[in-house]
Design an enzyme around this catalytic site. Sequence first.
Site, mmCIF file in Angstrom:
data_model
loop_
_atom_site.group_PDB
_atom_site.id
_atom_site.type_symbol
_atom_site.label_atom_id
_atom_site.label_comp_id
_atom_site.label_asym_id
_atom_site.label_seq_id
_atom_site.Cartn_x
_atom_site.Cartn_y
_atom_site.Cartn_z
ATOM 1 C CG HIS A 99 -0.239 -0.212 2.518
ATOM 2 N ND1 HIS A 99 0.134 -1.461 2.968
ATOM 3 C CD2 HIS A 99 0.188 0.669 3.473
ATOM 4 C CE1 HIS A 99 0.740 -1.345 4.135
ATOM 5 N NE2 HIS A 99 0.798 -0.062 4.457
ATOM 6 C CG HIS A 101 1.305 5.133 4.230
ATOM 7 N ND1 HIS A 101 0.532 5.127 5.369
ATOM 8 C CD2 HIS A 101 1.953 3.948 4.221
ATOM 9 C CE1 HIS A 101 0.717 3.991 6.031
ATOM 10 N NE2 HIS A 101 1.576 3.251 5.350
HETATM 11 P P1 AMP Z 1 2.122 0.072 7.349
HETATM 12 O O1 AMP Z 1 2.952 0.312 8.568
HETATM 13 O O2 AMP Z 1 2.633 0.815 6.152
HETATM 14 O O3 AMP Z 1 1.920 -1.416 7.071
HETATM 15 O O4 AMP Z 1 0.731 0.740 7.642
HETATM 16 C C1 AMP Z 1 -0.475 0.084 7.747
HETATM 17 C C2 AMP Z 1 -1.507 1.174 7.868
HETATM 18 O O5 AMP Z 1 -2.780 0.573 7.751
HETATM 19 C C3 AMP Z 1 -1.472 1.911 9.205
HETATM 20 O O6 AMP Z 1 -1.291 3.302 8.963
HETATM 21 C C4 AMP Z 1 -2.846 1.626 9.806
HETATM 22 O O7 AMP Z 1 -3.366 2.734 10.478
HETATM 23 C C5 AMP Z 1 -3.663 1.263 8.591
HETATM 24 N N1 AMP Z 1 -4.778 0.365 8.825
HETATM 25 C C6 AMP Z 1 -4.783 -0.770 9.558
HETATM 26 N N2 AMP Z 1 -6.005 -1.348 9.509
HETATM 27 C C7 AMP Z 1 -6.775 -0.568 8.719
HETATM 28 C C8 AMP Z 1 -8.127 -0.624 8.272
HETATM 29 N N3 AMP Z 1 -8.951 -1.620 8.631
HETATM 30 N N4 AMP Z 1 -8.589 0.365 7.472
HETATM 31 C C9 AMP Z 1 -7.776 1.375 7.109
HETATM 32 N N5 AMP Z 1 -6.490 1.485 7.480
HETATM 33 C C10 AMP Z 1 -6.005 0.534 8.285
#
Ligand code: AMP
Length: 140
Positions: A99, A101
């Site tokens: 993903h 950001h």
């Molecule tokens: P990463 O550290 O790049 O893997 O970030 C994962 C991101 O996903 C974090 O910023 C979380 O806040 C976000 N996240 C986790 N669960 C959900 C969800 N159900 N819907 C939207 N964002 C999420």
Amino acid sequence: MSGCLFCQIAQGERPSHTIFAGDGEMAFLDIFPCAPGHTLVIPRQHYATLSDMPPEEVGRLFQAAAMVAAKVQGALGAAGFNLGINNGKAAGQEVFHVHIHIIPRYPGDGGGSMKSVAHFKGKENLEAIAAKLRPAFASP
Ligand code: AMP
Ligand code: ZN
């Protein structure tokens, strides 16, 4: 992939605040935003990290991210945005479905630049590093 949070969102099996739903990519708001409008852009297909994606899909993902980022910035009146990937555990990746950001930035929001994600204080021999890296790009 069963058990993957973002596959479940992509397949509509888990609720999300989706703002863009394309055939191959989609974008939804981060549930724990670090800025108003913090958005995640994902491929609908499961890849754990960027390094697992075929190049054409990487291209499509970044095109979607650039498009979504521009619209988020415009719609929210942000002054800019950071766009980034936590690729791998060491880089802070927690959800292993790739993903991007999009973090909208606002004047005086107190945040730093992308350079604030690591804190190397040593002195690098840049030419030695470059010499080590160049063979990786040499044609076979
Ligand atoms: P990463 O550290 O790049 O893997 O970030 C994962 C991101 O996903 C974090 O910023 C979380 O806040 C976000 N996240 C986790 N669960 C959900 C969800 N159900 N819907 C939207 N964002 C999420
Ligand atoms: Zn997945």
